[in-house]
Design an enzyme around this catalytic site. Structure first.
Site, PDB file in Angstrom:
ATOM      1  N   ASN A 144       0.849  -1.272  -0.026  1.00 54.83           N
ATOM      2  CA  ASN A 144      -0.158  -0.118  -0.039  1.00 54.83           C
ATOM      3  C   ASN A 144       0.799   1.321   0.047  1.00 54.83           C
ATOM      4  OD1 ASN A 144      -3.007  -0.428   0.193  1.00 54.83           O
ATOM      5  ND2 ASN A 144      -2.301  -2.107   1.426  1.00 54.83           N
ATOM      6  N   MET A 148       1.096  -2.566  11.981  1.00 54.90           N
ATOM      7  CA  MET A 148       0.442  -3.442  12.944  1.00 54.90           C
ATOM      8  C   MET A 148       0.694  -3.017  14.451  1.00 54.90           C
ATOM      9  SD  MET A 148      -1.274  -4.901  11.048  1.00 54.90           S
ATOM     10  CE  MET A 148      -1.911  -6.145   9.986  1.00 54.90           C
ATOM     11  N   LEU A 187      -2.299   1.989  18.525  1.00 57.48           N
ATOM     12  CA  LEU A 187      -1.697   3.286  19.048  1.00 57.48           C
ATOM     13  C   LEU A 187      -2.142   3.839  20.379  1.00 57.48           C
ATOM     14  CD1 LEU A 187      -2.018   4.596  15.393  1.00 57.48           C
ATOM     15  CD2 LEU A 187       0.132   4.100  16.380  1.00 57.48           C
ATOM     16  N   HIS A 207      -8.092  -0.708   6.046  1.00 57.30           N
ATOM     17  CA  HIS A 207      -8.462  -1.821   6.467  1.00 57.30           C
ATOM     18  C   HIS A 207      -9.058  -2.924   5.753  1.00 57.30           C
ATOM     19  CE1 HIS A 207      -9.249  -4.610   9.888  1.00 57.30           C
ATOM     20  NE2 HIS A 207     -10.460  -4.711   9.581  1.00 57.30           N
ATOM     21  N   SER A 234     -11.680  -0.677   3.270  1.00 56.71           N
ATOM     22  CA  SER A 234     -12.056   0.857   3.863  1.00 56.71           C
ATOM     23  C   SER A 234     -10.838   1.539   4.319  1.00 56.71           C
ATOM     24  CB  SER A 234     -12.838   0.471   5.196  1.00 56.71           C
ATOM     25  OG  SER A 234     -13.928  -0.442   4.938  1.00 56.71           O
ATOM     26  N   ASP A 292      -9.648   0.175  14.559  1.00 53.95           N
ATOM     27  CA  ASP A 292     -10.234   0.063  13.116  1.00 53.95           C
ATOM     28  C   ASP A 292     -11.680   0.460  13.178  1.00 53.95           C
ATOM     29  OD1 ASP A 292      -8.272  -1.347  12.069  1.00 53.95           O
ATOM     30  OD2 ASP A 292      -8.956  -3.180  12.605  1.00 53.95           O
TER      31      ASP A 292
END
Ligand code: GAR
Length: 316
Positions: A16, A91, A94, A110, A137, A146
């Site tokens: 990505n 991964m 936070l 995600h 998303s 998420d």
């Protein structure tokens, strides 16, 4: 166009990140990737970023508290003058403090159609549930995992006999298309004239007896039936700039401001020494600072009685 400075945070392969990076090569892309950072010094994506001439930063999280590690990443982002953070397979959960510092400026991708299937094993869960589609998303990051406002989604059809790997591979193709488009739209939004005028308008009209009119095609703000205290210059004579014009004390202050930051401040044509132009189209606008400029300018033209009333209110 001044491009928004983006950092991508990765933990692994970084496909990505690569998609964001290559999309940013288009001349009209409103963002640039200036830093790729990771909690994993061996992340494959770091090597790719380096080869593409992008600055990288890695710091392992082992032995550090969540807060300590996030603090180190935050400092690296600040040192690189980052405006937006794109999480791409980062991964790590936070800390609320880190999320708070980047509120509204940190996006995540995600691999599911949120709010379905937060967390891991998203493709297995979609197949097991008999869903017709998986997908991906992009959302703003909030304290909950998420979660956060969804900015864009792409559904991906689940085929008969699909397994998680096959579906995941197709979802990844969709991710690469979706992320760059959503990120571009999101950063560009804050540079549009409509957005910038609205930010100024809210602050200008919050001042006592302020109203808005249009003068020579410029939105401008004054005291009802009185003088003007602010103008917004929108690509004036095709100069390509969007700027707020406010009153200042005179030539000395004008010269001092321009000297201090010649990119941000300039002398507005036709307005003379009593005004300063503050660029709004460079990103990183300090909106509290803008509110102060507007208040100061308002005060300089407000009838004495009205200004005195403001002082009184200010004392309480
Ligand atoms: C991507 O599928 C991304 O959506 C997922 O990790 C993968 C990273 O791949 N992220 C999450 O699951 C976050 N909850 P990449 O390193 O090749 O971009």
């Amino acid at each position: 166009m001044v491009k928004a400075r983006v950092a991508v945070l990765i933990s692994g392969t970084g496909t990505n990140m690569a998609a964001l990076l290559y999309a940013a090569k288009a001349a009209d892309c409103p963002y640039e990737i200036v830093l790729v950072a990771s909690n994993n010094p061996d992340a494959a994506g770091l090597k790719l970023a380096e080869a593409e001439g992008i600055a990288t930063f890695a710091h392992p999280h082992k032995g550090l508290s969540r807060e300590e590690h996030d603090g180190i990443m935050h400092d690296a982002l600040i040192a690189a003058k980052i405006e937006f953070v794109a999480l791409a397979g980062y991964m790590r959960i936070l800390s609320p403090d880190f999320v708070g510092k980047w509120e509204g400026r940190m996006l995540n991708i995600h691999p599911s159609l949120l709010p379905k299937y937060k967390g891991l094993h998203t493709h297995e869960r979609a197949i097991e549930a008999g869903d017709s589609h998986g997908g991906c998303s992009v959302h703003l990051v909030t304290a909950e995992l998420d979660d956060g406002p969804i900015l864009g989604q792409t559904p991906v059809a689940i085929l008969t006999g699909d397994n998680a790997d096959r579906l995941g591979a197709r979802v990844l193709i969709a991710e690469h298309q979706l992320y760059s488009r959503v990120l571009a739209d999101y950063v560009a939004r804050e540079r549009t004239p409509d957005f910038l005028v609205q930010q100024v308008r809210e602050r200008a009209l919050a001042l006592p007896e302020a109203d808005e009119v249009v003068s020579h095609g410029m939105p401008c703000f004054g005291i009802i039936k009185g003088k003007k205290f602010a103008y917004i210059s929108l690509d004036h004579h095709g100069d390509g700039k969007i700027a707020l014009l406010v009153k200042i004390s005179g030539a000395e202050e004008q010269a001092m401001l321009i000297d201090m930051n010649p990119d941000r401040y300039y002398r507005p044509a036709y307005f003379g020494d009593g005004w300063i132009a503050i660029r709004l189209d460079l990103g990183e606008n300090d909106w509290d600072g803008i509110a102060n400029w507007l208040a100061k300018s308002w005060r300089s033209i407000a009838p004495r009685k009205l200004a005195a009333m403001m002082d009184l209110i200010g004392e309480f």
